[in-house]
Design a protein around this motif. Structure first.
Motif, mmCIF file in Angstrom:
data_model
loop_
_atom_site.group_PDB
_atom_site.id
_atom_site.type_symbol
_atom_site.label_atom_id
_atom_site.label_comp_id
_atom_site.label_asym_id
_atom_site.label_seq_id
_atom_site.Cartn_x
_atom_site.Cartn_y
_atom_site.Cartn_z
ATOM 1 N N LEU A 1 0.823 -1.206 0.000
ATOM 2 C CA LEU A 1 0.000 0.000 0.000
ATOM 3 C C LEU A 1 0.860 1.261 0.000
ATOM 4 O O LEU A 1 0.612 2.200 -0.761
ATOM 5 C CB LEU A 1 -0.926 -0.016 1.225
ATOM 6 C CG LEU A 1 -1.790 1.218 1.446
ATOM 7 C CD1 LEU A 1 -2.739 1.438 0.265
ATOM 8 C CD2 LEU A 1 -2.574 1.099 2.748
ATOM 9 N N LEU B 1 0.790 4.223 -2.784
ATOM 10 C CA LEU B 1 0.491 5.611 -2.421
ATOM 11 C C LEU B 1 1.634 6.537 -2.829
ATOM 12 O O LEU B 1 1.405 7.633 -3.357
ATOM 13 C CB LEU B 1 0.214 5.730 -0.916
ATOM 14 C CG LEU B 1 -1.012 4.963 -0.420
ATOM 15 C CD1 LEU B 1 -1.113 5.048 1.102
ATOM 16 C CD2 LEU B 1 -2.296 5.480 -1.072
ATOM 17 N N GLY C 1 -7.892 -6.421 -6.157
ATOM 18 C CA GLY C 1 -7.839 -7.647 -5.362
ATOM 19 C C GLY C 1 -7.210 -7.399 -3.996
ATOM 20 O O GLY C 1 -7.681 -7.917 -2.984
ATOM 21 N N LEU C 2 -6.163 -6.604 -3.982
ATOM 22 C CA LEU C 2 -5.458 -6.329 -2.724
ATOM 23 C C LEU C 2 -6.189 -5.293 -1.871
ATOM 24 O O LEU C 2 -6.275 -5.434 -0.649
ATOM 25 C CB LEU C 2 -4.044 -5.802 -3.020
ATOM 26 C CG LEU C 2 -3.030 -6.796 -3.552
ATOM 27 C CD1 LEU C 2 -1.799 -6.051 -4.062
ATOM 28 C CD2 LEU C 2 -2.636 -7.796 -2.467
ATOM 29 N N PHE C 3 -6.669 -4.251 -2.545
ATOM 30 C CA PHE C 3 -7.238 -3.105 -1.819
ATOM 31 C C PHE C 3 -8.575 -2.721 -2.441
ATOM 32 O O PHE C 3 -8.676 -1.707 -3.151
ATOM 33 C CB PHE C 3 -6.275 -1.906 -1.898
ATOM 34 C CG PHE C 3 -4.841 -2.228 -1.605
ATOM 35 C CD1 PHE C 3 -4.459 -2.682 -0.350
ATOM 36 C CD2 PHE C 3 -3.868 -2.081 -2.584
ATOM 37 C CE1 PHE C 3 -3.132 -2.978 -0.072
ATOM 38 C CE2 PHE C 3 -2.531 -2.369 -2.318
ATOM 39 C CZ PHE C 3 -2.156 -2.824 -1.061
ATOM 40 N N PRO C 4 -9.620 -3.498 -2.191
ATOM 41 C CA PRO C 4 -10.904 -3.238 -2.849
ATOM 42 C C PRO C 4 -11.386 -1.803 -2.617
ATOM 43 O O PRO C 4 -11.404 -1.337 -1.483
ATOM 44 C CB PRO C 4 -11.852 -4.254 -2.186
ATOM 45 C CG PRO C 4 -10.956 -5.317 -1.660
ATOM 46 C CD PRO C 4 -9.681 -4.635 -1.266
ATOM 47 N N GLY C 5 -11.721 -1.142 -3.690
ATOM 48 C CA GLY C 5 -12.276 0.199 -3.583
ATOM 49 C C GLY C 5 -11.260 1.321 -3.549
ATOM 50 O O GLY C 5 -11.620 2.487 -3.727
ATOM 51 N N LEU C 6 -9.997 0.994 -3.308
ATOM 52 C CA LEU C 6 -9.005 2.063 -3.159
ATOM 53 C C LEU C 6 -8.777 2.810 -4.467
ATOM 54 O O LEU C 6 -8.802 4.046 -4.497
ATOM 55 C CB LEU C 6 -7.682 1.486 -2.647
ATOM 56 C CG LEU C 6 -6.580 2.538 -2.460
ATOM 57 C CD1 LEU C 6 -6.939 3.517 -1.352
ATOM 58 C CD2 LEU C 6 -5.230 1.893 -2.163
ATOM 59 N N SER D 1 -11.638 5.065 -5.357
ATOM 60 C CA SER D 1 -11.758 6.277 -4.546
ATOM 61 C C SER D 1 -10.625 7.256 -4.843
ATOM 62 O O SER D 1 -10.817 8.472 -4.779
ATOM 63 C CB SER D 1 -11.855 5.944 -3.055
ATOM 64 O OG SER D 1 -10.616 5.570 -2.550
ATOM 65 N N LEU D 2 -9.460 6.738 -5.198
ATOM 66 C CA LEU D 2 -8.355 7.610 -5.605
ATOM 67 C C LEU D 2 -8.702 8.350 -6.894
ATOM 68 O O LEU D 2 -8.480 9.557 -7.018
ATOM 69 C CB LEU D 2 -7.094 6.778 -5.851
ATOM 70 C CG LEU D 2 -6.234 6.425 -4.658
ATOM 71 C CD1 LEU D 2 -5.136 5.455 -5.072
ATOM 72 C CD2 LEU D 2 -5.610 7.687 -4.069
ATOM 73 N N SER E 1 2.050 7.922 2.522
ATOM 74 C CA SER E 1 2.804 6.859 1.829
ATOM 75 C C SER E 1 3.976 6.347 2.658
ATOM 76 O O SER E 1 4.658 5.408 2.258
ATOM 77 C CB SER E 1 3.307 7.366 0.476
ATOM 78 O OG SER E 1 4.335 8.328 0.660
ATOM 79 N N LEU F 1 -12.325 8.627 0.469
ATOM 80 C CA LEU F 1 -10.900 8.308 0.301
ATOM 81 C C LEU F 1 -10.266 7.828 1.604
ATOM 82 O O LEU F 1 -9.589 6.794 1.635
ATOM 83 C CB LEU F 1 -10.137 9.524 -0.238
ATOM 84 C CG LEU F 1 -8.636 9.280 -0.445
ATOM 85 C CD1 LEU F 1 -8.397 8.259 -1.547
ATOM 86 C CD2 LEU F 1 -7.899 10.574 -0.758
ATOM 87 N N SER G 1 -11.341 4.352 2.531
ATOM 88 C CA SER G 1 -10.776 3.277 1.716
ATOM 89 C C SER G 1 -9.279 3.113 1.977
ATOM 90 O O SER G 1 -8.746 2.008 1.921
ATOM 91 C CB SER G 1 -11.078 3.489 0.227
ATOM 92 O OG SER G 1 -10.282 4.510 -0.293
ATOM 93 N N GLN H 1 -4.107 -4.910 4.583
ATOM 94 C CA GLN H 1 -2.704 -5.279 4.403
ATOM 95 C C GLN H 1 -2.096 -5.792 5.712
ATOM 96 O O GLN H 1 -1.305 -6.730 5.704
ATOM 97 C CB GLN H 1 -1.908 -4.087 3.873
ATOM 98 C CG GLN H 1 -0.415 -4.360 3.768
ATOM 99 C CD GLN H 1 0.321 -3.321 2.958
ATOM 100 O OE1 GLN H 1 0.221 -3.267 1.740
ATOM 101 N NE2 GLN H 1 1.074 -2.463 3.630
#
Lengths: 117, 117
Positions: free
Chosen positions: A20, A24, A93-98, A101-102, B28, B98, B101, B109
């Motif tokens: 993550l 980011l 798959g790793l971060f649903p929705g991220l 929203s980004l 980040s 944001l 999420s 994670q």
């Protein structure tokens, strides 16, 4: 999406090695966020030169590399062209929705600031 | 939340000056993401020393400053204590969904990697 010509395959993190914090970091740069938004909008593979970025070629190459190394995009040679695609399945798959929203946050900011977006 | 003693007020960006790229940069970093998660979980103002971060005090101060300067947290002196709070209303107002999420992605994670989260 497979990397065919072994000698020209570029290194990518496996899905389980994507972090993550790295994602980011990759999207915290305005040019890289712009690349991601364009790939998301077009929903297609694009060559680096299809992006009209106001930076030098070497800077552009650097930005694409940071995105690749952090698992945000996949870069594959197709003949002589280096094609770029968003790793949407891996990220979702790793971060649903991220990612959604980004992208929504970036769209909203563009409208607010009157960028061309 | 107001900054009382003028001489000790710390500079914060106004809501409209907060930028998505800055927020993403701020979160980040693993230590800064950890601070944000803790502030979100506790839903309270916390002093810097209430965070058990494995870094030196000066590094810790730096991380809090990056979060403040990018509009992610508000730092206010209450007597002699510097209190930290998440700018949840401002972030949710600018970028609906944001923060949620991001926090969900960080939780996910942590579970996946077996961190203490």
């Amino acid at each position: 999406m497979t990397e065919t010509a072994a000698g020209r395959a570029l290194p990518h993190p496996e899905r389980e090695d994507i972090r993550l914090e790295g994602v980011l970091h990759a999207v915290s740069d305005p040019m890289r966020l712009r690349i991601v938004r364009e790939l998301a909008t077009k929903e297609a593979e694009l060559t680096c030169s299809q992006f009209d970025l106001p930076v030098t070629k070497s800077t552009s190459t650097h930005h694409f590399r940071v995105l690749r190394e952090n698992g945000v995009i996949r870069q594959v040679y197709r003949g002589t062209a280096k094609m770029n695609a968003l790793r949407r399945d891996d990220l979702d798959g790793l971060f649903p929705g991220l990612l959604a929203s980004l992208l929504a946050a970036a769209d909203r900011q563009s409208v607010r600031l009157g960028d061309d977006g």
